[in-house]
Design a protein around this motif. Structure first.
Motif, PDB file in Angstrom:
ATOM      1  N   LEU A 178      49.515  38.375 -22.319  1.00 45.30           N
ATOM      2  CA  LEU A 178      50.364  38.168 -23.498  1.00 45.30           C
ATOM      3  C   LEU A 178      49.668  38.664 -24.762  1.00 45.30           C
ATOM      4  CD1 LEU A 178      53.061  36.768 -24.198  1.00 45.30           C
ATOM      5  CD2 LEU A 178      51.738  34.755 -24.700  1.00 45.30           C
ATOM      6  N   VAL A 179      48.387  38.296 -24.906  1.00 42.91           N
ATOM      7  CA  VAL A 179      47.629  38.750 -26.078  1.00 42.91           C
ATOM      8  C   VAL A 179      47.475  40.262 -26.049  1.00 42.91           C
ATOM      9  CG1 VAL A 179      45.412  38.583 -27.228  1.00 42.91           C
ATOM     10  CG2 VAL A 179      46.453  36.553 -26.300  1.00 42.91           C
ATOM     11  N   SER A 220      50.619  41.888 -27.268  1.00 43.33           N
ATOM     12  CA  SER A 220      50.784  41.871 -28.726  1.00 43.33           C
ATOM     13  C   SER A 220      49.838  42.864 -29.394  1.00 43.33           C
ATOM     14  CB  SER A 220      50.599  40.460 -29.266  1.00 43.33           C
ATOM     15  OG  SER A 220      49.251  40.168 -29.441  1.00 43.33           O
ATOM     16  N   ILE A 221      48.637  43.074 -28.814  1.00 44.17           N
ATOM     17  CA  ILE A 221      47.738  44.098 -29.375  1.00 44.17           C
ATOM     18  C   ILE A 221      48.361  45.480 -29.222  1.00 44.17           C
ATOM     19  CG2 ILE A 221      45.514  45.231 -29.100  1.00 44.17           C
ATOM     20  CD1 ILE A 221      44.345  42.632 -28.288  1.00 44.17           C
ATOM     21  N   PHE A 257      51.090  45.971 -31.763  1.00 47.99           N
ATOM     22  CA  PHE A 257      50.531  46.130 -33.108  1.00 47.99           C
ATOM     23  C   PHE A 257      49.959  47.533 -33.296  1.00 47.99           C
ATOM     24  CE2 PHE A 257      46.534  45.682 -35.587  1.00 47.99           C
ATOM     25  CZ  PHE A 257      47.116  45.555 -36.814  1.00 47.99           C
TER      26      PHE A 257
END
Lengths: 92, 135
Positions: free
Chosen positions: A64-65, A68-69, A72
């Protein structure tokens, strides 16, 4: 009850992903496509969260992280290097 | 539903189920907004729903389902990371959209960047960032 929630969220997220993919394909400008791809990544993250919540594990948290990276870095890069190549076209 | 009194377990399950359905509906709202809004700025408004509130609701559902305390700081870190990165990318996308004129000017209620751009263009004669030099 969890099976019902899983079915409902699967249908809703599939419809949302279909909408985002339609906007990726049809989007008049590159920025629209980038934005829709960002939303598609958010929908993937939502699906991962629901998988974690229904099956009660935390295996997807790093994924999940990472998603998001990716969203971005991708949207910032494309937005930084997008150029006005068509002169003064006013469409969107 | 069984007639026996509700246990705390069932209540937590129900709350997390509501959170999950609401979080999924945020994604659907973003997709509908992407399809129906007229220009880039209003689509950006719709796109932030699943990225912030939807992710919050779903991470709260995960924390409620796991029923341990130590996961909450981890989930909070994931959410705060999203909160830190989303405004930056939205700023970049909005700025690039303004520069490349992907907006309907008649839909804007106010344009606070216009005066700054005019001032910078008047001072330097050109824009240093590849933006529109003449207006």
């Amino acid at each position: 009850m969890m099976q019902l929630v899983l079915t409902v969220t699967a249908v809703v997220l599939s419809l949302a992903a279909a909408g985002a993919i339609i906007r990726i394909g049809r989007g008049p400008s590159l920025l629209d496509r980038v934005l829709a791809a960002d939303v598609l990544l958010a929908i993937f993250g939502a699906a991962l969260c629901i998988d974690m919540a229904v099956n009660r594990h935390l295996n997807n948290l790093m994924l999940l992280v990472a998603i998001s990276i990716i969203g971005f870095v991708g949207s910032v890069t494309v937005a930084r290097f997008v150029a006005d190549r068509r002169g003064n076209v006013h469409e969107s | 539903m069984n007639p026996e009194p509700l246990s705390a377990d069932a209540v937590i399950d129900a709350v997390s189920a509501v959170f999950m359905v609401l979080g999924a509906l945020m994604s659907l709202a973003a997709a509908i907004g992407l399809l129906r809004f007229p220009d880039l700025m209003s689509r950006m408004h719709a796109a932030t729903k699943p990225q912030v509130l939807g992710l919050f609701l779903l991470l709260a559902a995960v924390g409620l389902q796991l029923r341990t305390w130590w996961v909450w700081p981890v989930l909070a870190v994931a959410w705060i990371f999203q909160l830190l990165t989303v405004p930056v990318s939205a700023h970049m996308v909005g700025r690039a959209g303004y520069r490349t004129k992907h907006l309907h000017r008649e839909l804007l209620s106010t344009d606070e960047l216009e005066a700054v751009v005019q001032q910078a263009a008047g001072r330097h004669g050109f824009d240093d960032d590849g933006g529109p030099a003449e207006r």
